[in-house]
Design a protein around this motif. Sequence first.
Motif, PDB file in Angstrom:
ATOM      1  N   ASP A   1       0.849  -1.193   0.000  1.00  0.00           N
ATOM      2  CA  ASP A   1       0.000   0.000   0.000  1.00  0.00           C
ATOM      3  C   ASP A   1       0.881   1.237   0.000  1.00  0.00           C
ATOM      4  OD1 ASP A   1      -1.818   2.051   0.412  1.00  0.00           O
ATOM      5  OD2 ASP A   1      -2.247   1.497   2.483  1.00  0.00           O
ATOM      6  N   LEU A   2       0.891   1.928  -1.122  1.00  0.00           N
ATOM      7  CA  LEU A   2       1.655   3.171  -1.265  1.00  0.00           C
ATOM      8  C   LEU A   2       0.748   4.339  -1.653  1.00  0.00           C
ATOM      9  CD1 LEU A   2       4.671   1.732  -3.312  1.00  0.00           C
ATOM     10  CD2 LEU A   2       4.590   2.187  -0.847  1.00  0.00           C
ATOM     11  N   LEU A   3      -0.545   4.097  -1.648  1.00  0.00           N
ATOM     12  CA  LEU A   3      -1.516   5.059  -2.152  1.00  0.00           C
ATOM     13  C   LEU A   3      -1.811   6.174  -1.155  1.00  0.00           C
ATOM     14  CD1 LEU A   3      -3.387   5.504  -4.615  1.00  0.00           C
ATOM     15  CD2 LEU A   3      -5.139   4.247  -3.366  1.00  0.00           C
ATOM     16  N   GLY A   4      -1.869   7.405  -1.680  1.00  0.00           N
ATOM     17  CA  GLY A   4      -2.284   8.550  -0.872  1.00  0.00           C
ATOM     18  C   GLY A   4      -3.734   8.388  -0.448  1.00  0.00           C
TER      19      GLY A   4
ATOM     20  N   ARG B   1      -2.129  10.065  -5.918  1.00  0.00           N
ATOM     21  CA  ARG B   1      -0.669  10.040  -5.908  1.00  0.00           C
ATOM     22  C   ARG B   1      -0.200   9.069  -4.838  1.00  0.00           C
ATOM     23  NH1 ARG B   1      -0.024  16.324  -6.709  1.00  0.00           N
ATOM     24  NH2 ARG B   1      -0.498  16.365  -8.939  1.00  0.00           N
ATOM     25  N   HIS B   2       1.076   8.785  -4.895  1.00  0.00           N
ATOM     26  CA  HIS B   2       1.678   7.978  -3.846  1.00  0.00           C
ATOM     27  C   HIS B   2       1.700   8.797  -2.555  1.00  0.00           C
ATOM     28  CE1 HIS B   2       3.322   6.037  -7.456  1.00  0.00           C
ATOM     29  NE2 HIS B   2       3.421   4.962  -6.712  1.00  0.00           N
ATOM     30  N   ASP B   3       1.532   8.122  -1.440  1.00  0.00           N
ATOM     31  CA  ASP B   3       1.674   8.761  -0.139  1.00  0.00           C
ATOM     32  C   ASP B   3       3.172   8.874   0.137  1.00  0.00           C
ATOM     33  OD1 ASP B   3       2.202   8.458   2.872  1.00  0.00           O
ATOM     34  OD2 ASP B   3       0.092   9.017   2.816  1.00  0.00           O
ATOM     35  N   SER B   4       3.677  10.077   0.306  1.00  0.00           N
ATOM     36  CA  SER B   4       5.122  10.282   0.444  1.00  0.00           C
ATOM     37  C   SER B   4       5.692   9.588   1.678  1.00  0.00           C
ATOM     38  CB  SER B   4       5.459  11.772   0.454  1.00  0.00           C
ATOM     39  OG  SER B   4       4.773  12.436   1.480  1.00  0.00           O
ATOM     40  N   ASP B   5       4.935   9.544   2.777  1.00  0.00           N
ATOM     41  CA  ASP B   5       5.427   8.868   3.984  1.00  0.00           C
ATOM     42  C   ASP B   5       5.504   7.358   3.779  1.00  0.00           C
ATOM     43  OD1 ASP B   5       5.757  11.219   5.465  1.00  0.00           O
ATOM     44  OD2 ASP B   5       3.697  11.155   6.210  1.00  0.00           O
ATOM     45  N   LYS B   6       4.464   6.779   3.180  1.00  0.00           N
ATOM     46  CA  LYS B   6       4.473   5.334   2.915  1.00  0.00           C
ATOM     47  C   LYS B   6       5.605   4.975   1.957  1.00  0.00           C
ATOM     48  CE  LYS B   6      -0.567   4.774   3.313  1.00  0.00           C
ATOM     49  NZ  LYS B   6      -1.781   4.438   2.531  1.00  0.00           N
ATOM     50  N   LEU B   7       5.780   5.788   0.944  1.00  0.00           N
ATOM     51  CA  LEU B   7       6.811   5.530  -0.046  1.00  0.00           C
ATOM     52  C   LEU B   7       8.205   5.646   0.588  1.00  0.00           C
ATOM     53  CD1 LEU B   7       7.384   4.821  -2.968  1.00  0.00           C
ATOM     54  CD2 LEU B   7       7.174   7.253  -3.530  1.00  0.00           C
ATOM     55  N   ALA B   8       8.402   6.676   1.396  1.00  0.00           N
ATOM     56  CA  ALA B   8       9.695   6.860   2.062  1.00  0.00           C
ATOM     57  C   ALA B   8      10.013   5.677   2.974  1.00  0.00           C
ATOM     58  CB  ALA B   8       9.685   8.164   2.860  1.00  0.00           C
TER      59      ALA B   8
END
Length: 147
Positions: free
Chosen positions: A112-115, A133-140
Amino acid sequence: IKEADMVIIGPGDLYTSLAANLVVGGIPQALQETKATIVYVTNLMTRWGQTHDFTLSDHVAVIEKYIGREIDILMMNSSPIPKDIEEKYLKEKSYLIPDDVTHNGYKVIREDLLGESEVERVPGDLLQRSLVRHDSDKLAKAIASLL
């Protein structure tokens, strides 16, 4: 790039964002010479006129063509797009990028990388922008877990 431990490519529109940066003089050569792990963070959706009918393996093939080597890790969102947003995308002839990757050489991370919410369009902006967009915290966190 040559000294890096990891190089992250994406997310971004395949041709207008990613490939445009990958053809800059010296970039392909540096990516071929580095011992860094190459991570490709895939887009969420296709874009009409650019990547219509592209699958995930089509995206990967384009990136690999431009960098002149294989990607090591594919990172992609596994969460469904909310139906109301997906319907808006369908009106724009965009859809979720089909996951058809079967290449055994890749490490594929699906999570799960979804905003959380739909991106609000700025009044007066005439460009077609992403609704999700991708959720920046999840992606990081996902990228950091690879280090």
